[in-house]
Motif scaffolding. Structure first.
Motif, PDB file in Angstrom:
ATOM      1  N   ARG A  91       0.859  -1.179   0.000  1.00 56.75           N
ATOM      2  CA  ARG A  91       0.000   0.000   0.000  1.00 56.75           C
ATOM      3  C   ARG A  91       0.893   1.227   0.000  1.00 56.75           C
ATOM      4  NH1 ARG A  91      -1.783   3.367   4.062  1.00 56.75           N
ATOM      5  NH2 ARG A  91      -3.912   4.175   3.886  1.00 56.75           N
ATOM      6  N   PHE A  92       0.622   2.160  -0.904  1.00 50.06           N
ATOM      7  CA  PHE A  92       1.386   3.403  -0.930  1.00 50.06           C
ATOM      8  C   PHE A  92       0.578   4.473  -0.196  1.00 50.06           C
ATOM      9  CE2 PHE A  92       3.088   1.287  -4.781  1.00 50.06           C
ATOM     10  CZ  PHE A  92       4.430   1.281  -4.427  1.00 50.06           C
ATOM     11  N   PRO A  93       1.227   5.202   0.713  1.00 55.13           N
ATOM     12  CA  PRO A  93       0.491   6.179   1.522  1.00 55.13           C
ATOM     13  C   PRO A  93       0.253   7.490   0.782  1.00 55.13           C
ATOM     14  CG  PRO A  93       2.794   6.112   2.193  1.00 55.13           C
ATOM     15  CD  PRO A  93       2.649   5.131   1.064  1.00 55.13           C
ATOM     16  N   GLY A 105      -4.549   6.345   0.524  1.00 56.79           N
ATOM     17  CA  GLY A 105      -3.780   5.110   0.440  1.00 56.79           C
ATOM     18  C   GLY A 105      -4.162   4.327  -0.798  1.00 56.79           C
ATOM     19  N   VAL A 106      -3.159   3.773  -1.459  1.00 56.39           N
ATOM     20  CA  VAL A 106      -3.385   3.004  -2.686  1.00 56.39           C
ATOM     21  C   VAL A 106      -2.823   1.607  -2.493  1.00 56.39           C
ATOM     22  CG1 VAL A 106      -2.851   2.841  -5.155  1.00 56.39           C
ATOM     23  CG2 VAL A 106      -3.072   5.100  -4.084  1.00 56.39           C
ATOM     24  N   TRP A 107      -3.699   0.602  -2.562  1.00 57.64           N
ATOM     25  CA  TRP A 107      -3.208  -0.777  -2.517  1.00 57.64           C
ATOM     26  C   TRP A 107      -2.777  -1.166  -3.936  1.00 57.64           C
ATOM     27  CZ3 TRP A 107      -1.753  -3.695   1.457  1.00 57.64           C
ATOM     28  CH2 TRP A 107      -2.229  -3.372   2.714  1.00 57.64           C
ATOM     29  N   GLY A 109      -0.940  -0.259 -14.667  1.00 55.18           N
ATOM     30  CA  GLY A 109      -1.402   0.108 -13.338  1.00 55.18           C
ATOM     31  C   GLY A 109      -1.906  -1.049 -12.494  1.00 55.18           C
ATOM     32  N   CYS A 110      -1.769  -2.295 -12.997  1.00 57.71           N
ATOM     33  CA  CYS A 110      -2.321  -3.442 -12.248  1.00 57.71           C
ATOM     34  C   CYS A 110      -1.365  -3.952 -11.171  1.00 57.71           C
ATOM     35  CB  CYS A 110      -2.721  -4.577 -13.190  1.00 57.71           C
ATOM     36  SG  CYS A 110      -1.321  -5.433 -13.915  1.00 57.71           S
ATOM     37  N   GLY A 111      -0.144  -3.404 -11.114  1.00 61.27           N
ATOM     38  CA  GLY A 111       0.753  -3.763 -10.017  1.00 61.27           C
ATOM     39  C   GLY A 111       1.960  -4.611 -10.401  1.00 61.27           C
ATOM     40  N   LYS A 112       2.253  -4.708 -11.689  1.00 58.79           N
ATOM     41  CA  LYS A 112       3.354  -5.566 -12.138  1.00 58.79           C
ATOM     42  C   LYS A 112       4.711  -5.081 -11.631  1.00 58.79           C
ATOM     43  CE  LYS A 112       2.387  -4.814 -16.472  1.00 58.79           C
ATOM     44  NZ  LYS A 112       1.287  -3.834 -16.304  1.00 58.79           N
ATOM     45  N   THR A 113       4.980  -3.800 -11.817  1.00 62.13           N
ATOM     46  CA  THR A 113       6.267  -3.252 -11.359  1.00 62.13           C
ATOM     47  C   THR A 113       6.363  -3.318  -9.842  1.00 62.13           C
ATOM     48  OG1 THR A 113       6.510  -1.821 -13.283  1.00 62.13           O
ATOM     49  CG2 THR A 113       7.673  -1.140 -11.294  1.00 62.13           C
ATOM     50  N   THR A 114       5.254  -3.012  -9.183  1.00 60.77           N
ATOM     51  CA  THR A 114       5.230  -3.094  -7.720  1.00 60.77           C
ATOM     52  C   THR A 114       5.585  -4.508  -7.267  1.00 60.77           C
ATOM     53  OG1 THR A 114       3.482  -1.419  -7.710  1.00 60.77           O
ATOM     54  CG2 THR A 114       3.773  -2.693  -5.683  1.00 60.77           C
ATOM     55  N   ASP A 135      11.847  -5.843 -16.009  1.00 66.75           N
ATOM     56  CA  ASP A 135      10.603  -5.078 -16.103  1.00 66.75           C
ATOM     57  C   ASP A 135      10.507  -4.429 -17.478  1.00 66.75           C
ATOM     58  OD1 ASP A 135       8.271  -3.751 -15.598  1.00 66.75           O
ATOM     59  OD2 ASP A 135       9.021  -2.596 -13.890  1.00 66.75           O
ATOM     60  N   GLU A 136       9.648  -4.944 -18.327  1.00 59.95           N
ATOM     61  CA  GLU A 136       9.473  -4.437 -19.699  1.00 59.95           C
ATOM     62  C   GLU A 136      10.818  -4.270 -20.408  1.00 59.95           C
ATOM     63  OE1 GLU A 136       6.426  -3.860 -20.899  1.00 59.95           O
ATOM     64  OE2 GLU A 136       5.112  -3.262 -19.273  1.00 59.95           O
ATOM     65  N   PRO A 137      11.632  -5.321 -20.464  1.00 63.05           N
ATOM     66  CA  PRO A 137      12.980  -5.158 -21.025  1.00 63.05           C
ATOM     67  C   PRO A 137      13.002  -4.825 -22.507  1.00 63.05           C
ATOM     68  CG  PRO A 137      12.496  -7.479 -20.691  1.00 63.05           C
ATOM     69  CD  PRO A 137      11.364  -6.714 -20.052  1.00 63.05           C
TER      70      PRO A 137
HETATM   71  N1  LIG Z   1       5.358   5.084  -5.333  1.00 61.85           N
HETATM   72  C1  LIG Z   1       4.046   5.059  -5.544  1.00 61.85           C
HETATM   73  N2  LIG Z   1       3.226   5.858  -4.822  1.00 61.85           N
HETATM   74  C2  LIG Z   1       1.890   5.826  -5.023  1.00 61.85           C
HETATM   75  N3  LIG Z   1       1.265   5.026  -5.893  1.00 61.85           N
HETATM   76  C3  LIG Z   1       2.007   4.211  -6.630  1.00 61.85           C
HETATM   77  C4  LIG Z   1       3.445   4.183  -6.507  1.00 61.85           C
HETATM   78  N4  LIG Z   1       3.924   3.259  -7.370  1.00 61.85           N
HETATM   79  C5  LIG Z   1       2.854   2.768  -8.009  1.00 61.85           C
HETATM   80  N5  LIG Z   1       1.708   3.323  -7.569  1.00 61.85           N
HETATM   81  C6  LIG Z   1       0.351   2.995  -8.033  1.00 61.85           C
HETATM   82  O1  LIG Z   1       0.186   1.601  -7.894  1.00 61.85           O
HETATM   83  C7  LIG Z   1      -0.499   1.049  -9.009  1.00 61.85           C
HETATM   84  C8  LIG Z   1       0.352  -0.038  -9.635  1.00 61.85           C
HETATM   85  O2  LIG Z   1       1.504   0.538 -10.212  1.00 61.85           O
HETATM   86  P1  LIG Z   1       2.588  -0.303 -10.999  1.00 61.85           P
HETATM   87  O3  LIG Z   1       3.694   0.635 -11.361  1.00 61.85           O
HETATM   88  O4  LIG Z   1       2.957  -1.496 -10.200  1.00 61.85           O
HETATM   89  O5  LIG Z   1       1.756  -0.760 -12.291  1.00 61.85           O
HETATM   90  P2  LIG Z   1       2.224  -1.560 -13.585  1.00 61.85           P
HETATM   91  O6  LIG Z   1       1.334  -2.766 -13.692  1.00 61.85           O
HETATM   92  O7  LIG Z   1       3.673  -1.793 -13.553  1.00 61.85           O
HETATM   93  O8  LIG Z   1       1.839  -0.558 -14.770  1.00 61.85           O
HETATM   94  P3  LIG Z   1       2.576  -0.273 -16.181  1.00 61.85           P
HETATM   95  O9  LIG Z   1       2.188  -1.405 -17.097  1.00 61.85           O
HETATM   96  O10 LIG Z   1       1.972   1.025 -16.638  1.00 61.85           O
HETATM   97  O11 LIG Z   1       4.044  -0.174 -15.948  1.00 61.85           O
HETATM   98  C9  LIG Z   1      -0.794   2.208  -9.939  1.00 61.85           C
HETATM   99  O12 LIG Z   1      -2.125   2.598  -9.739  1.00 61.85           O
HETATM  100  C10 LIG Z   1       0.163   3.286  -9.502  1.00 61.85           C
HETATM  101  O13 LIG Z   1      -0.372   4.553  -9.711  1.00 61.85           O
END
Ligand SMILES: Nc1ncnc2c1ncn2[C@@H]1O[C@H](COP(=O)(O)OP(=O)(O)OP(=O)(O)O)[C@@H](O)[C@H]1O
Ligand SMILES: [Mg+2]
Length: 233
Positions: A13-15, A19-21, A43-48, A168-170
């Motif tokens: 969760r990002f504050p 807050g964003v899960w 935006g589905c959370g892959k990089t996270t 990540d997206e190489p």
């Molecule tokens: N540091 C952060 N602070 C707040 N919100 C964040 C942060 N990093 C990511 N998010 C939010 O978390 C969600 C997931 O982000 P993430 O970067 O993981 O998506 P993604 O699947 O990698 O997208 P993309 O395909 O565009 O790269 C998004 O809604 C993004 O806005």
């Protein structure tokens, strides 16, 4: 199935604001030697997820275990050591150090790991050879094309012979020919050296050859496709 990397009830969760899960709850077991592709809408959370799997970020809940080591039990220096020795990272924007030549970029992780200079020299040469970049060893990143920069980045990621490579997206910034070259490099190292790969990508070329495809949506795994008869064991 022996997992090299496991995520358990992983959430982040990002504050920001209320807050964003970004990641709600992910359970994932990556088999040793597997080629795993993570895909899903922006935006589905892959990089996270990838950042948590690589110990570049800490989860809000849940844990990650790599080769039996739980990240929650490691302090920052322990986690940095694990990243340096066991994990290779490849990013969308290459992230090479701009003041260093290709060979210096590849050598850097080995220097940080304290390898003997003679070994660094021979391994650097072998990695540049394997990635088809020997002829550009003395070039700095701005003297290289995007595809070349990514090949150097792959050589760097493999420098310490990591157990697992996270990417990540190489191919996100490469044309189709360069994308195919990077995919082929990954597949070759996966096949020949048994290195485990976890790759975030929309590129169908990656998914086509994957042992496992993780489809994400809204911070969760929506579907997991495991392929029979591939390298995963
Ligand atoms: N540091 C952060 N602070 C707040 N919100 C964040 C942060 N990093 C990511 N998010 C939010 O978390 C969600 C997931 O982000 P993430 O970067 O993981 O998506 P993604 O699947 O990698 O997208 P993309 O395909 O565009 O790269 C998004 O809604 C993004 O806005
Ligand atoms: Mg992303």
């Amino acid at each position: 199935m022996k997992a090299i990397l496991e995520a358990t009830a992983l959430g982040r969760r990002f504050p920001v604001g209320e807050g964003v899960w970004a990641l709600k709850r992910v359970d994932l077991a990556v088999p040793r030697g597997a080629f795993v592709v993570i895909t899903g809408p922006s935006g589905c959370g892959k990089t996270t997820l990838l950042n948590l799997l690589g110990g570049l970020d800490r989860p809000t809940r849940g844990d990650v275990v790599l080769k039996g080591l739980a990240y929650s039990r490691l302090d920052e220096s322990g986690l940095a050591r694990l990243r340096r020795t066991e994990i290779g990272f490849v990013f969308q924007f290459f992230n090479l150090l701009s003041d260093l030549t290709a060979e210096e970029n590849v050598a850097l992780p080995m220097r940080l790991a304290g390898l003997p200079p003679a070994e660094i020299t021979s391994r650097t040469a072998a990695l540049l050879e394997a990635t088809g970049m020997s002829h550009r060893a003395r070039h700095t990143p701005h003297e290289l094309s995007g595809g070349e920069q990514q090949r150097v980045a792959v050589a760097r990621a493999l420098a310490n012979d990591p157990a697992i490579v996270l990417a990540d997206e190489p191919t996100g910034n490469l044309d189709s020919k360069n994308s195919e070259d990077i995919m082929e490099l990954f597949r070759r190292f996966n096949r020949e050296k048994g290195q485990t790969f976890v790759v975030v990508s929309h590129d169908p070329g990656f998914a086509e050859h994957a042992d496992m495809v993780v489809r994400m949506r809204d911070g969760e795994v929506q579907a997991l496709e495991e392929r029979e008869g591939t390298g995963a064991c």
